[in-house]
Each structure stands twice: as C-alpha cells, then as structure tokens.
Design a protein around this motif. Structure first.
Motif, PDB file in Angstrom:
ATOM      1  N   TYR A   4       0.820  -1.206   0.000  1.00 57.26           N
ATOM      2  CA  TYR A   4       0.000   0.000   0.000  1.00 57.26           C
ATOM      3  C   TYR A   4       0.857   1.260   0.000  1.00 57.26           C
ATOM      4  O   TYR A   4       1.841   1.370   0.722  1.00 57.26           O
ATOM      5  CB  TYR A   4      -0.927   0.010   1.218  1.00 57.26           C
ATOM      6  CG  TYR A   4      -2.107  -0.912   1.063  1.00 57.26           C
ATOM      7  CD1 TYR A   4      -3.186  -0.571   0.252  1.00 57.26           C
ATOM      8  CD2 TYR A   4      -2.135  -2.145   1.710  1.00 57.26           C
ATOM      9  CE1 TYR A   4      -4.269  -1.417   0.094  1.00 57.26           C
ATOM     10  CE2 TYR A   4      -3.215  -3.008   1.556  1.00 57.26           C
ATOM     11  CZ  TYR A   4      -4.279  -2.633   0.750  1.00 57.26           C
ATOM     12  OH  TYR A   4      -5.337  -3.486   0.595  1.00 57.26           O
ATOM     13  N   LEU A   7      -1.925   7.462  -1.790  1.00 57.02           N
ATOM     14  CA  LEU A   7      -2.217   7.902  -3.152  1.00 57.02           C
ATOM     15  C   LEU A   7      -2.007   9.407  -3.293  1.00 57.02           C
ATOM     16  O   LEU A   7      -2.470  10.193  -2.465  1.00 57.02           O
ATOM     17  CB  LEU A   7      -3.657   7.531  -3.512  1.00 57.02           C
ATOM     18  CG  LEU A   7      -4.055   7.681  -4.974  1.00 57.02           C
ATOM     19  CD1 LEU A   7      -3.274   6.724  -5.856  1.00 57.02           C
ATOM     20  CD2 LEU A   7      -5.555   7.429  -5.138  1.00 57.02           C
ATOM     21  N   ARG A  90     -14.288  -2.146  -3.892  1.00 54.78           N
ATOM     22  CA  ARG A  90     -13.340  -1.123  -3.421  1.00 54.78           C
ATOM     23  C   ARG A  90     -11.892  -1.470  -3.763  1.00 54.78           C
ATOM     24  O   ARG A  90     -11.012  -0.605  -3.724  1.00 54.78           O
ATOM     25  CB  ARG A  90     -13.501  -0.900  -1.920  1.00 54.78           C
ATOM     26  CG  ARG A  90     -13.191  -2.102  -1.027  1.00 54.78           C
ATOM     27  CD  ARG A  90     -11.761  -2.135  -0.547  1.00 54.78           C
ATOM     28  NE  ARG A  90     -11.471  -3.323   0.243  1.00 54.78           N
ATOM     29  CZ  ARG A  90     -10.237  -3.738   0.494  1.00 54.78           C
ATOM     30  NH1 ARG A  90      -9.190  -3.082   0.039  1.00 54.78           N
ATOM     31  NH2 ARG A  90     -10.054  -4.850   1.194  1.00 54.78           N
ATOM     32  N   PHE A  93      -8.213  -0.254  -3.547  1.00 57.01           N
ATOM     33  CA  PHE A  93      -8.069   0.880  -2.638  1.00 57.01           C
ATOM     34  C   PHE A  93      -8.333   0.458  -1.195  1.00 57.01           C
ATOM     35  O   PHE A  93      -9.039  -0.515  -0.931  1.00 57.01           O
ATOM     36  CB  PHE A  93      -9.056   1.989  -3.011  1.00 57.01           C
ATOM     37  CG  PHE A  93      -8.877   2.530  -4.398  1.00 57.01           C
ATOM     38  CD1 PHE A  93      -7.878   3.447  -4.686  1.00 57.01           C
ATOM     39  CD2 PHE A  93      -9.710   2.117  -5.438  1.00 57.01           C
ATOM     40  CE1 PHE A  93      -7.709   3.960  -5.964  1.00 57.01           C
ATOM     41  CE2 PHE A  93      -9.551   2.620  -6.716  1.00 57.01           C
ATOM     42  CZ  PHE A  93      -8.552   3.540  -6.981  1.00 57.01           C
ATOM     43  N   LEU A 112      -6.247   7.967   1.660  1.00 60.07           N
ATOM     44  CA  LEU A 112      -6.551   6.995   0.604  1.00 60.07           C
ATOM     45  C   LEU A 112      -5.271   6.282   0.197  1.00 60.07           C
ATOM     46  O   LEU A 112      -4.280   6.916  -0.185  1.00 60.07           O
ATOM     47  CB  LEU A 112      -7.170   7.710  -0.599  1.00 60.07           C
ATOM     48  CG  LEU A 112      -7.605   6.832  -1.778  1.00 60.07           C
ATOM     49  CD1 LEU A 112      -8.663   5.837  -1.343  1.00 60.07           C
ATOM     50  CD2 LEU A 112      -8.128   7.706  -2.912  1.00 60.07           C
ATOM     51  N   LEU A 114      -3.395   2.852  -1.943  1.00 61.74           N
ATOM     52  CA  LEU A 114      -3.542   2.005  -3.119  1.00 61.74           C
ATOM     53  C   LEU A 114      -2.532   0.868  -3.035  1.00 61.74           C
ATOM     54  O   LEU A 114      -1.348   1.081  -2.774  1.00 61.74           O
ATOM     55  CB  LEU A 114      -3.285   2.823  -4.390  1.00 61.74           C
ATOM     56  CG  LEU A 114      -3.324   2.086  -5.726  1.00 61.74           C
ATOM     57  CD1 LEU A 114      -4.736   1.591  -6.018  1.00 61.74           C
ATOM     58  CD2 LEU A 114      -2.839   2.997  -6.851  1.00 61.74           C
ATOM     59  N   LEU A 140     -12.059   8.199  -9.670  1.00 57.24           N
ATOM     60  CA  LEU A 140     -11.433   8.242  -8.353  1.00 57.24           C
ATOM     61  C   LEU A 140     -12.387   8.828  -7.321  1.00 57.24           C
ATOM     62  O   LEU A 140     -12.433   8.354  -6.174  1.00 57.24           O
ATOM     63  CB  LEU A 140     -10.133   9.048  -8.399  1.00 57.24           C
ATOM     64  CG  LEU A 140      -9.348   9.114  -7.089  1.00 57.24           C
ATOM     65  CD1 LEU A 140      -9.062   7.719  -6.533  1.00 57.24           C
ATOM     66  CD2 LEU A 140      -8.044   9.893  -7.281  1.00 57.24           C
TER      67      LEU A 140
END
Length: 241
Positions: A4, A7, A90, A93, A112, A114, A140
């Motif tokens: 992760y 973002l 989802r 994300f 947020l 990703l 987005l």
C-alpha cells in the motif's frame, strides 16, 4: 503481500485501474465481507452468513461458492449478479491512517491508499485516477465515496454483531448440499441468526434493535438464506458443461 502507498497525483499520475471482473483480477473468492448498510442489495443475490476470523470474532459475509476459490457468479463474461458487494468493488483501494507529522497525540487522519501490487493496478489500461493537471477523475471520486461508505458500514457492522451476540441470536449452521450427479457437499464453519429466538425477543428489545438500525438487517440475513438453493443450481449448471 500487499504493497500500500499513500495515493497522490505525483507518484500515481499515470496509474490506471482495471475494472473488468475475472479470476485474473482476484474475483475468484468464496465469500467477501459485507455490512448491514448493503444487506438489502446483497440479499438479492447472495446468502448472508457470519464467518469467524482469526481473532475469534464473527463478521458478516456474502457467500459466492461452497469451497475456497469458488465464485459461482463469475464466468468468462464477468460477474453475473444484480449487485457486487462494496468490499469487492473497493479493491485495490483502502482507507489508511496517517499520524500527525509533528508527533502530537491528535487523532490519525484517514487517507486513501492504493495496493500497488494488486493485479488491477496498471499503467497501460483501465480507468485513470487523475486528470492531466492533477485533479481527481470521476472514477477516483467514485472510489473515494465507496471507501467512505465501506468505512462507515464496517463501523456500524461491529455494533450490529455485538448486538446480535448480546441477545444470543447467533447459531452455528451447516448445509448438506446434494448435487444432481449424486455427490454430497457440506458447508461448515458459518453462523446465522436464530429465527425463533429473534421472534421471542420482547417488544422493548425489538424496538431498541430497530431504533439502532439492527432489526431490518437481521430480517434481511434470514431472507437471504433462500439464495443457498440458487448457489446449488449454479453448481449443478457447471456439471452440464
């Protein structure tokens, strides 16, 4: 393993998200977490059951198949159902939490994130995340709204499960599934809501559950069990292929 990243429109300007539904992109799963806010939509297609996590806590799931790696709603044309649960949609994300840079004890900020290693993440094809000048694309924005929906839904779900447990409404359930070729399968390790105990609750208890938004999801859970036969029918259809 997940990878992760927070973002942002600099490091991820060229990132795109593939929205096709297939096993290649992680959709071949037996079940996925769900939450009461979407039970009305989920129960149109899937059984809603409760699964136990590694910590021993129960949480609601939408059931897609009878064994690990089986999604009976997935075929070569995509995901064949009226509704796809939010926790499936989802991906890739996730909402993360970022502590204040000054080291203070203030509440962490939701951010947020990703998963850069998810098969849906691409730089060649899919939906763009950012506009050429750095603004968010409608795709987005939709993803952000979905994540906020799931975050609130999972918070509410924890209280829902707690209330079901406090009223001793959970019961272990198993299904004996007999297919048309004569084979028999068992679905084990899940819980549902005990219908008779629910009906026997006092008017005060039922009113309290209703005021908290818990009663209707309980009825939706019970109604969804009729979808077990739909899964059996889908499995039987595969025997003809």
């Amino acid at each position: 393993m997940n990878n992760y990243e927070l973002l942002n429109n600099i490091d991820h300007q060229d990132v795109r998200i593939i929205t096709d539904r297939s096993a290649e992109y992680g959709d071949k799963v037996m079940f996925a977490p769900t939450f009461p806010a979407e039970f009305r939509d989920v129960q149109t297609s899937y059984p809603i059951l409760f699964h136990q996590n590694a910590q021993g806590d129960l949480y609601p799931v939408a059931l897609f198949g009878f064994e690990e790696g089986e999604n009976l709603f997935l075929d070569d044309a995509g995901w064949q159902a009226l509704y796809i649960p939010a926790m499936v949609r989802r991906q890739p994300f996730m909402i993360g939490f970022q502590r204040p840079a000054d080291g203070s004890q203030a509440e962490p900020t939701r951010v947020l994130s990703l998963d850069m290693d998810h098969p849906r993440v691409s730089k060649e094809t899919g939906e763009a995340l950012f506009q050429p000048l750095g603004g968010r694309t409608p795709f987005l924005e939709s993803a952000v709204n979905l994540l906020e929906f799931t975050y609130a839904g999972l918070e509410h779900s924890r209280d829902f499960v707690k209330a079901v447990a406090e009223h001793e409404l959970f019961e272990s359930v198993s299904f004996n599934i007999r297919l048309k070729d004569g084979s028999t399968n068992q679905l084990l390790g899940f819980h549902t809501i005990h219908e008779e105990r629910l009906q026997e609750l006092s008017g005060k208890a039922l009113r309290s559950l209703s005021e908290k938004g818990f009663l209707m999801p309980m009825f939706m859970t019970l109604a969804s069990l009729s979808n077990i036969q739909g899964l059996v029918n889908k499995r039987n259809e595969l025997l003809d292929d």
